[in-house]
Write a protein that holds these residues in place. Structure first.
Motif, PDB file in Angstrom:
ATOM      1  N   ARG A  74      -0.449  -7.103  -7.914  1.00 48.75           N
ATOM      2  CA  ARG A  74      -0.238  -7.519  -6.520  1.00 48.75           C
ATOM      3  C   ARG A  74      -0.163  -6.271  -5.662  1.00 48.75           C
ATOM      4  N   VAL A  75      -0.713  -6.347  -4.457  1.00 51.49           N
ATOM      5  CA  VAL A  75      -0.742  -5.201  -3.545  1.00 51.49           C
ATOM      6  C   VAL A  75      -0.337  -5.684  -2.165  1.00 51.49           C
ATOM      7  N   TRP A  76       0.476  -4.885  -1.467  1.00 49.60           N
ATOM      8  CA  TRP A  76       0.830  -5.239  -0.102  1.00 49.60           C
ATOM      9  C   TRP A  76       1.186  -3.987   0.690  1.00 49.60           C
ATOM     10  N   PRO A  77       0.976  -4.055   2.024  1.00 47.80           N
ATOM     11  CA  PRO A  77       1.374  -2.932   2.877  1.00 47.80           C
ATOM     12  C   PRO A  77       2.897  -2.877   2.974  1.00 47.80           C
ATOM     13  N   CYS A  78       3.418  -1.667   3.119  1.00 51.70           N
ATOM     14  CA  CYS A  78       4.863  -1.469   3.243  1.00 51.70           C
ATOM     15  C   CYS A  78       5.070  -0.569   4.456  1.00 51.70           C
ATOM     16  N   GLY A  79       5.181  -1.172   5.613  1.00 48.15           N
ATOM     17  CA  GLY A  79       5.256  -0.391   6.843  1.00 48.15           C
ATOM     18  C   GLY A  79       3.873   0.118   7.223  1.00 48.15           C
ATOM     19  N   ARG A  80       3.853   1.130   8.067  1.00 45.22           N
ATOM     20  CA  ARG A  80       2.574   1.641   8.566  1.00 45.22           C
ATOM     21  C   ARG A  80       1.913   2.660   7.650  1.00 45.22           C
ATOM     22  N   VAL A  81       2.685   3.352   6.822  1.00 48.70           N
ATOM     23  CA  VAL A  81       2.116   4.476   6.078  1.00 48.70           C
ATOM     24  C   VAL A  81       2.209   4.341   4.562  1.00 48.70           C
ATOM     25  N   GLN A  82       2.730   3.242   4.068  1.00 49.61           N
ATOM     26  CA  GLN A  82       2.849   3.085   2.629  1.00 49.61           C
ATOM     27  C   GLN A  82       2.327   1.733   2.181  1.00 49.61           C
ATOM     28  N   ALA A  83       1.985   1.689   0.896  1.00 47.88           N
ATOM     29  CA  ALA A  83       1.539   0.448   0.268  1.00 47.88           C
ATOM     30  C   ALA A  83       2.208   0.361  -1.098  1.00 47.88           C
ATOM     31  N   VAL A  84       2.415  -0.853  -1.546  1.00 48.69           N
ATOM     32  CA  VAL A  84       3.051  -1.095  -2.833  1.00 48.69           C
ATOM     33  C   VAL A  84       2.057  -1.803  -3.743  1.00 48.69           C
ATOM     34  N   VAL A  85       1.997  -1.341  -4.996  1.00 51.11           N
ATOM     35  CA  VAL A  85       1.197  -1.996  -6.025  1.00 51.11           C
ATOM     36  C   VAL A  85       2.173  -2.397  -7.122  1.00 51.11           C
ATOM     37  N   GLU A  86       2.165  -3.669  -7.471  1.00 49.84           N
ATOM     38  CA  GLU A  86       3.091  -4.208  -8.461  1.00 49.84           C
ATOM     39  C   GLU A  86       2.289  -4.645  -9.684  1.00 49.84           C
ATOM     40  N   PHE A  87       2.668  -4.129 -10.859  1.00 50.25           N
ATOM     41  CA  PHE A  87       1.964  -4.424 -12.109  1.00 50.25           C
ATOM     42  C   PHE A  87       2.887  -5.231 -13.019  1.00 50.25           C
ATOM     43  N   HIS A  88       2.392  -6.367 -13.521  1.00 49.50           N
ATOM     44  CA  HIS A  88       3.171  -7.223 -14.422  1.00 49.50           C
ATOM     45  C   HIS A  88       2.513  -7.259 -15.797  1.00 49.50           C
ATOM     46  N   SER A  89       3.337  -7.191 -16.839  1.00 51.79           N
ATOM     47  CA  SER A  89       2.845  -7.328 -18.204  1.00 51.79           C
ATOM     48  C   SER A  89       3.925  -7.993 -19.041  1.00 51.79           C
ATOM     49  N   ALA A  90       3.627  -8.206 -20.311  1.00 56.96           N
ATOM     50  CA  ALA A  90       4.619  -8.783 -21.218  1.00 56.96           C
ATOM     51  C   ALA A  90       5.809  -7.840 -21.397  1.00 56.96           C
ATOM     52  N   HIS A  91       5.627  -6.549 -21.101  1.00 55.44           N
ATOM     53  CA  HIS A  91       6.684  -5.551 -21.263  1.00 55.44           C
ATOM     54  C   HIS A  91       7.543  -5.391 -20.017  1.00 55.44           C
ATOM     55  N   GLY A  92       7.186  -6.052 -18.932  1.00 58.86           N
ATOM     56  CA  GLY A  92       7.975  -5.947 -17.715  1.00 58.86           C
ATOM     57  C   GLY A  92       7.124  -5.747 -16.483  1.00 58.86           C
ATOM     58  N   CYS A  93       7.734  -5.160 -15.483  1.00 60.96           N
ATOM     59  CA  CYS A  93       7.091  -4.996 -14.178  1.00 60.96           C
ATOM     60  C   CYS A  93       7.281  -3.559 -13.702  1.00 60.96           C
ATOM     61  N   SER A  94       6.209  -2.981 -13.156  1.00 62.54           N
ATOM     62  CA  SER A  94       6.294  -1.662 -12.522  1.00 62.54           C
ATOM     63  C   SER A  94       5.898  -1.818 -11.067  1.00 62.54           C
ATOM     64  N   VAL A  95       6.729  -1.305 -10.186  1.00 64.12           N
ATOM     65  CA  VAL A  95       6.455  -1.342  -8.757  1.00 64.12           C
ATOM     66  C   VAL A  95       6.208   0.097  -8.327  1.00 64.12           C
ATOM     67  N   VAL A  96       5.015   0.352  -7.768  1.00 65.99           N
ATOM     68  CA  VAL A  96       4.600   1.708  -7.437  1.00 65.99           C
ATOM     69  C   VAL A  96       4.294   1.789  -5.947  1.00 65.99           C
ATOM     70  N   GLN A  97       4.895   2.760  -5.277  1.00 66.74           N
ATOM     71  CA  GLN A  97       4.715   2.934  -3.831  1.00 66.74           C
ATOM     72  C   GLN A  97       3.836   4.162  -3.573  1.00 66.74           C
ATOM     73  N   PHE A  98       2.747   3.956  -2.837  1.00 63.76           N
ATOM     74  CA  PHE A  98       1.782   5.000  -2.510  1.00 63.76           C
ATOM     75  C   PHE A  98       1.769   5.264  -1.014  1.00 63.76           C
ATOM     76  N   ASP A  99       1.335   6.443  -0.628  1.00 64.16           N
ATOM     77  CA  ASP A  99       0.956   6.674   0.759  1.00 64.16           C
ATOM     78  C   ASP A  99      -0.375   5.959   0.963  1.00 64.16           C
ATOM     79  N   THR A 100      -0.463   5.170   1.996  1.00 66.09           N
ATOM     80  CA  THR A 100      -1.686   4.414   2.264  1.00 66.09           C
ATOM     81  C   THR A 100      -2.884   5.340   2.418  1.00 66.09           C
ATOM     82  N   LYS A 101      -2.689   6.508   3.016  1.00 73.70           N
ATOM     83  CA  LYS A 101      -3.796   7.463   3.210  1.00 73.70           C
ATOM     84  C   LYS A 101      -4.475   7.817   1.895  1.00 73.70           C
ATOM     85  N   ALA A 102      -3.693   8.009   0.850  1.00 72.75           N
ATOM     86  CA  ALA A 102      -4.267   8.365  -0.453  1.00 72.75           C
ATOM     87  C   ALA A 102      -5.138   7.240  -0.992  1.00 72.75           C
TER      88      ALA A 102
END
Length: 124
Positions: A74-102
């Motif tokens: 799952r991917v969503w914007p987080c404010g004006r300059v960041q985005a979040v990518v959420e990864f789900h698996s049988a082992h759990g969930c990782s939530v990763v925050q990126f600079d949108t520019k990258a």
């Protein structure tokens, strides 16, 4: 067509085992190989066992504008300059925050390597 590989700094918000260097930011590899699958991108996370996720390039692009995805990624914007990518698996969930520019820079490079029209399936 050539492979696009870009390193980005990201904050992994759900894994306490990652080092707290550089304010908690870790190196993440963004990769696009149009020869392998022209419609997909790959994100490689550091840590034990280095997780690698492959998902739709269109999902990444859509998620920078509005929440997108309903499955393992799952991917969503987080404010004006960041985005979040959420990864789900049988082992759990990782939530990763990126600079949108990258992510935008990476997407631009992938479209230079293989335009969207060239990667869309042919309608029959």
């Amino acid at each position: 067509m050539s492979v696009v590989e870009q390193y980005a700094r990201a904050h992994v918000l759900t894994d306490a085992d990652l080092p707290e260097e550089d304010g908690g930011a870790v190196p993440v590899v963004l990769r696009y190989d149009p020869e392998d699958d022209p419609r997909s991108v790959c994100v490689a996370l550091p840590g034990r066992g280095s997780c690698q996720w492959t998902f739709s390039r269109a999902l990444l692009e859509q998620g920078l504008r509005a929440p997108a995805g309903t499955g393992e990624v799952r991917v969503w914007p987080c404010g004006r300059v960041q985005a979040v990518v959420e990864f789900h698996s049988a082992h759990g969930c990782s939530v990763v925050q990126f600079d949108t520019k990258a992510l935008l820079r990476f997407l631009r490079r992938t479209y230079t390597a293989a335009p969207a029209a060239a990667t869309e399936p042919v309608a029959r």
